[in-house]
Every structure is written in C-alpha cells, then in structure tokens.
Design a protein around this motif. Structure first.
Motif, PDB file in Angstrom:
ATOM      1  N   UNK A 214     -59.968  -7.553  22.431  1.00  0.00           N
ATOM      2  CA  UNK A 214     -61.244  -7.980  23.004  1.00  0.00           C
ATOM      3  C   UNK A 214     -61.677  -9.314  22.413  1.00  0.00           C
ATOM      4  N   UNK A 215     -62.387 -10.111  23.204  1.00  0.00           N
ATOM      5  CA  UNK A 215     -63.023 -11.331  22.724  1.00  0.00           C
ATOM      6  C   UNK A 215     -64.492 -11.036  22.500  1.00  0.00           C
ATOM      7  N   UNK A 216     -65.001 -11.346  21.307  1.00  0.00           N
ATOM      8  CA  UNK A 216     -66.391 -11.071  20.970  1.00  0.00           C
ATOM      9  C   UNK A 216     -67.047 -12.348  20.465  1.00  0.00           C
ATOM     10  N   UNK A 217     -68.205 -12.666  21.020  1.00  0.00           N
ATOM     11  CA  UNK A 217     -69.025 -13.787  20.554  1.00  0.00           C
ATOM     12  C   UNK A 217     -70.377 -13.215  20.168  1.00  0.00           C
ATOM     13  N   UNK A 218     -70.748 -13.371  18.911  1.00  0.00           N
ATOM     14  CA  UNK A 218     -71.965 -12.744  18.384  1.00  0.00           C
ATOM     15  C   UNK A 218     -72.905 -13.779  17.784  1.00  0.00           C
ATOM     16  N   UNK A 219     -74.172 -13.700  18.161  1.00  0.00           N
ATOM     17  CA  UNK A 219     -75.219 -14.472  17.500  1.00  0.00           C
ATOM     18  C   UNK A 219     -75.829 -13.602  16.413  1.00  0.00           C
ATOM     19  N   UNK A 220     -75.929 -14.141  15.207  1.00  0.00           N
ATOM     20  CA  UNK A 220     -76.535 -13.399  14.104  1.00  0.00           C
ATOM     21  C   UNK A 220     -77.152 -14.377  13.113  1.00  0.00           C
ATOM     22  N   UNK A 221     -78.141 -13.902  12.359  1.00  0.00           N
ATOM     23  CA  UNK A 221     -78.711 -14.694  11.278  1.00  0.00           C
ATOM     24  C   UNK A 221     -78.256 -14.164   9.928  1.00  0.00           C
ATOM     25  N   UNK A 222     -77.460 -13.088   9.939  1.00  0.00           N
ATOM     26  CA  UNK A 222     -77.115 -12.346   8.726  1.00  0.00           C
ATOM     27  C   UNK A 222     -75.719 -12.721   8.223  1.00  0.00           C
ATOM     28  N   UNK A 223     -75.612 -13.347   7.046  1.00  0.00           N
ATOM     29  CA  UNK A 223     -74.297 -13.702   6.507  1.00  0.00           C
ATOM     30  C   UNK A 223     -73.371 -12.499   6.349  1.00  0.00           C
ATOM     31  N   UNK A 224     -73.927 -11.331   6.023  1.00  0.00           N
ATOM     32  CA  UNK A 224     -73.094 -10.137   5.867  1.00  0.00           C
ATOM     33  C   UNK A 224     -72.480  -9.738   7.207  1.00  0.00           C
ATOM     34  N   UNK A 225     -73.240  -9.859   8.284  1.00  0.00           N
ATOM     35  CA  UNK A 225     -72.711  -9.554   9.618  1.00  0.00           C
ATOM     36  C   UNK A 225     -71.654 -10.574  10.023  1.00  0.00           C
ATOM     37  N   UNK A 226     -71.909 -11.841   9.747  1.00  0.00           N
ATOM     38  CA  UNK A 226     -70.961 -12.895  10.123  1.00  0.00           C
ATOM     39  C   UNK A 226     -69.637 -12.759   9.393  1.00  0.00           C
ATOM     40  N   UNK A 227     -69.649 -12.121   8.227  1.00  0.00           N
ATOM     41  CA  UNK A 227     -68.422 -11.951   7.449  1.00  0.00           C
ATOM     42  C   UNK A 227     -67.410 -11.047   8.152  1.00  0.00           C
ATOM     43  N   UNK A 228     -67.833 -10.296   9.152  1.00  0.00           N
ATOM     44  CA  UNK A 228     -66.909  -9.471   9.927  1.00  0.00           C
ATOM     45  C   UNK A 228     -66.110 -10.307  10.933  1.00  0.00           C
ATOM     46  N   UNK A 229     -66.553 -11.522  11.195  1.00  0.00           N
ATOM     47  CA  UNK A 229     -65.936 -12.355  12.225  1.00  0.00           C
ATOM     48  C   UNK A 229     -64.689 -13.074  11.707  1.00  0.00           C
ATOM     49  N   UNK A 230     -63.871 -13.553  12.654  1.00  0.00           N
ATOM     50  CA  UNK A 230     -62.718 -14.392  12.316  1.00  0.00           C
ATOM     51  C   UNK A 230     -63.154 -15.819  12.024  1.00  0.00           C
ATOM     52  N   UNK A 231     -64.286 -16.199  12.618  1.00  0.00           N
ATOM     53  CA  UNK A 231     -64.700 -17.593  12.591  1.00  0.00           C
ATOM     54  C   UNK A 231     -66.202 -17.652  12.807  1.00  0.00           C
ATOM     55  N   UNK A 232     -66.844 -18.587  12.143  1.00  0.00           N
ATOM     56  CA  UNK A 232     -68.270 -18.839  12.329  1.00  0.00           C
ATOM     57  C   UNK A 232     -68.444 -20.254  12.867  1.00  0.00           C
ATOM     58  N   UNK A 233     -69.177 -20.381  13.960  1.00  0.00           N
ATOM     59  CA  UNK A 233     -69.557 -21.686  14.505  1.00  0.00           C
ATOM     60  C   UNK A 233     -70.996 -21.953  14.098  1.00  0.00           C
ATOM     61  N   UNK A 234     -71.233 -23.106  13.474  1.00  0.00           N
ATOM     62  CA  UNK A 234     -72.553 -23.455  12.948  1.00  0.00           C
ATOM     63  C   UNK A 234     -73.252 -24.446  13.873  1.00  0.00           C
ATOM     64  N   UNK A 235     -74.519 -24.169  14.158  1.00  0.00           N
ATOM     65  CA  UNK A 235     -75.344 -25.065  14.956  1.00  0.00           C
ATOM     66  C   UNK A 235     -76.522 -25.546  14.136  1.00  0.00           C
TER      67      UNK A 235
END
Length: 263
Positions: A214-235
C-alpha cells in the motif's frame, strides 16, 4: 540542513510529469491561494514533490506551513489555484466534480482524525460503504484478513457508538484499505486516540505498506508518529523545506525545531 534528495520527486520528463511506475501521487508546481487582494493567503507556493508507490510518507511542518492543504489538494478534496495534482497519470485539477467524486471513491482511501463513520451503519457496513457506492463487491478474503489483523472481527455487527475510539479508527482503516486504493491519505489519524491505540494504528499503516504494497501519505504534527514512516517531507511557508529518509523521533523533532527557529 535537510535538503530534498533526488528521490524526493522521481520525475523523468521535461514538463515535470511523474514516472507512473514509481510515483503514486505527485504535486507539480502546485499553488493554492485563499482569499483575494490584501487578505489573500498563499497556502502553497509552487510545490513540486512526488510520493513513491508502496512507501509510507509523512508530511510535516510548523502550524500554517501548508501540510494539510497539500494533502487535501493531492486527494482531490480541495481545488488548487494553479499547477497539477497527479494521481498516477490522472491530473485531478482538470476533472469535473462528477468524475473527481468517482476517482476519490474508487482510487483513494481516506483516514481522518474524526473517524467519519456513519452512526446508523454497522462496522461492516461502514467498511464496505465505498464499494457499495461504486457498485462493487468486497473481496471477502481481504475483508476477513483486514478485520482479523485489526482485531475487529468480533465487532463487525456493532455500530460506532458501541465501539471505542481505537476500534472506530480500525474500522476506518479497514474501510480505507478494502477497496485496494492506489493511495491512502491519513490526516492526523491518531489525533483522537490514546497512545496505545495510536501506536496500534500506526503499526498497521506501516504493515500495510510492507505486506500489502500500500501507498500511505500521512499528515501529522507528532514526531513519534512520523517515525513510523519511510520518509518525511517537510514544509514551511507553503514550500518544500526538505526531507528525512528513514526518520526517527529525534531526527524529526530536530528538523521541526530547526524550521521553527527560521520563522
């Protein structure tokens, strides 16, 4: 400090069109302006970024950076002022409302902070609703696998009011995945959950990428949640400010602090 890598937008053609074999969804010079004249707010300022297939990507940035606006434009939930929002080879910005509704229903999965379950339907009916609306039948094997892994098989006949917050979010996850969408957009999916339920939801999103492609794109403000991702895109201020590959909580928190200090 956190420059985009060449993999951030796997575009191959001169006009910025993505390679559909590599990229599930992409923004090309995307601009979104709210309001007019002196009160106009430029929420997105020429964003170009691609999101790879079978990858879990988190979008992060300070408040007002444009992260939710970017996701909503890519998901066809908001209209861009200019530029392109591409789902595979389909430019969502040129579709009629009728066609766009069909594309969202048949090719995109959504998971929201507020669950968005219909209270009069059972859990199973909520899960299969998008397929029912599209005139399709749920794959019983996939439905059984999703509900078993999510731990809601015994709750399928219950209505949302009879489920905990974590169970409701698991129902929403099953609904997002049962149609085998090209991409799942998750908007703060753990925002209304306790830490344990939130971790379970994030683990399932992570596993859906590894096990289901599956492809997943997630918006989050939580660094702990983002740590589950393969990659973080910063805006920041409506523009791509960098990315982090193989993020962990510390690297994400450092990047967000850096962006905050620049404002």
């Amino acid at each position: 400090m956190y420059p985009p890598s060449p993999a951030a937008a796997p575009f191959t053609s001169a006009d910025g069109a993505p390679d559909g074999h590599l990229t599930a969804v992409a923004a090309v010079d995307l601009v979104k302006v709210y309001g007019t004249g002196d009160t106009a707010v430029r929420a997105l300022d020429g964003v170009t970024v691609g999101f790879a297939r079978a990858q879990f990507t988190a979008i992060m940035g300070p408040s007002g950076s444009g992260k939710s606006t970017l996701m909503h434009c890519l998901a066809g939930l908001d209209t861009a002022t200019s530029g392109r929002a591409l789902l595979g080879g389909t430019d969502l910005t040129v579709l009629s409302d009728k066609v766009l509704t069909k594309v969202r229903r048949e090719r995109i999965g959504f998971v929201f902070q507020s669950f968005n379950l219909l209270p009069q339907l059972t859990a199973e009916q909520n899960i299969t609703l998008p397929l029912d609306l599209a005139g399709r039948t749920a794959e019983r094997g996939l439905l059984a696998r999703l509900t078993e892994v999510l731990g809601i098989t015994e709750r399928l006949k219950h209505r949302p009011s009879e489920l905990s917050g974590g169970q409701q979010q698991r129902v929403a996850l099953a609904r997002a995945l049962v149609s085998r969408p090209e991409v799942v957009f998750a908007d703060e999916p753990t925002g209304n959950l306790d830490s344990r339920s939130g971790a379970e939801v994030l683990s399932f999103l992570r596993n859906s990428v590894r096990e289901l492609g599956q492809t997943v794109v997630m918006v989050t403000h939580d660094p702990a949640a983002a740590a589950y991702a393969d990659r973080v895109v910063l805006l920041a201020d409506g523009r791509i400010a960098g990315e982090i590959d193989r993020p962990d909580r510390a690297s994400v928190a450092e990047a967000l602090q850096h962006l905050g200090n620049q404002r």
